[in-house]
Scaffold this active site. Structure first.
Site, PDB file in Angstrom:
ATOM      1  CE  LYS A  21       3.179   3.116   3.397  1.00  0.00           C
ATOM      2  NZ  LYS A  21       4.024   3.900   4.210  1.00  0.00           N
ATOM      3  NE  ARG A  23       7.046   4.398   0.446  1.00  0.00           N
ATOM      4  CZ  ARG A  23       6.500   5.392   1.624  1.00  0.00           C
ATOM      5  NH1 ARG A  23       7.213   5.563   2.710  1.00  0.00           N
ATOM      6  NH2 ARG A  23       5.290   5.752   1.811  1.00  0.00           N
ATOM      7  NE  ARG A  51      -6.303 -19.694   3.993  1.00  0.00           N
ATOM      8  CZ  ARG A  51      -5.372 -20.121   4.876  1.00  0.00           C
ATOM      9  NH1 ARG A  51      -5.068 -21.158   4.102  1.00  0.00           N
ATOM     10  NH2 ARG A  51      -4.377 -19.363   5.302  1.00  0.00           N
ATOM     11  CE1 TYR A  68      -0.023   1.950   4.825  1.00  0.00           C
ATOM     12  CE2 TYR A  68       0.698  -0.283   4.354  1.00  0.00           C
ATOM     13  CZ  TYR A  68       1.137   1.503   4.795  1.00  0.00           C
ATOM     14  OH  TYR A  68       1.559   1.289   5.893  1.00  0.00           O
TER      15      TYR A  68
END
Length: 287
Positions: free
Chosen positions: A148, A52, A100, A33
């Protein structure tokens, strides 16, 4: 009027925004994010935020779904649709939707992209006039804090500890040294007016506002040292402050219940805050 958000290529009303329960961001925190500030309706330090974002995506091998120019166009459209004058634009990219399984999904799985805005008082934040308190907590996070990641449980627990202590942020401690704040970069200012912050490594996030403020400090003739510092050194500091996209430069006036310096926002922290806003409010071409 409903807030407009961006989900997978479309601008939709907040109430209609949905992602799959099989999204890997939800199941594994498998995503990245970014948060960029908006002042006077304009994105601040956005090129650095997008750089970034691209680096973080590359580090965990998620293809960047947009070019920097495309990201900027979408962000600006979102700001316009929400009539946002001051606040934040949040961006998230996950590895997408798949059954998953811990391994990466098959090649060609499309990343999920979500963006939304949040109105927030930044320029005249009342906390800046009185400063904030911080508390210290152990740093419980993983070893790639330079990425991040949306995996923020360590920061959530640190921030909650601060809230329960009546503080504005938590500073995380590892091996006796301050790493960073729960959602910020930590700075101290020594008695002889040296500004000290931890050097970049895998131990901390490379803060965008951190870089801008350090540049402003050096241009103003101040000495900036990138080195480790202990919490004992922080307690003895003349001033302290944090930086982030949402707080810019926020003076720290208390650490673990002990007043710092005069117990009021320090002059150098307030000067750096003012310098940042002077730069941010310049016309784009001048800045």
């Amino acid at each position: 009027m409903s807030r407009t958000v961006f989900v997978d290529g479309s601008f939709v009303p907040f109430e209609d925004a949905k992602i799959s329960v099989m999204d890997r961001g939800f199941l594994f925190a498998d995503g990245i994010y970014e948060v960029a500030a908006v002042l006077n309706g304009r994105l601040v330090d956005n090129e650095a935020h997008l750089a970034r974002l691209d680096r973080s995506l590359g580090e965990i091998r998620i293809p960047n779904p947009y070019s920097a120019a495309e990201w900027t166009r979408l962000q600006e459209e979102l700001v316009r649709r929400n009539n946002l004058n001051e606040g934040l634009v949040y961006m998230e990219v996950t590895r997408g939707v798949a059954e998953r399984d811990f391994g990466f999904p098959v090649s060609g799985t499309r990343p999920t992209v979500v963006m939304f805005t949040q109105a927030k008082t930044i320029r005249h934040a009342p906390q800046a006039e009185i400063g904030i308190a911080v508390v210290t907590v152990p740093d419980l996070r993983w070893k790639r804090r330079d990425i991040k990641s949306v995996g923020l449980l360590g920061q959530v627990l640190a921030k909650q500890a601060a809230i329960e202590a009546g503080a504005g942020d938590a500073w995380m401690i590892e091996d006796g040294y301050v790493t960073e704040g729960s959602s910020s970069t930590a700075f101290i200012i020594t008695a002889d007016k040296r500004i000290v912050t931890r050097p970049l490594s895998n131990s901390i996030l490379p803060g965008i506002t951190r870089v801008a403020v350090m540049k402003l400090a050096r241009e103003a003739g101040l000495t900036v040292e990138e080195r480790l510092f202990t919490i004992e050194e922080a307690h003895a500091a003349a001033e302290a402050f944090i930086t982030s996209a949402s707080s810019i430069v926020m003076p720290v006036v208390q650490i673990d219940g002990k007043p710092l310096g005069s117990g009021k926002p320090g002059p150098l922290a307030l000067r750096l805050r003012a310098l940042y806003f002077e730069l941010a409010e310049l016309p784009a071409a001048a800045a």
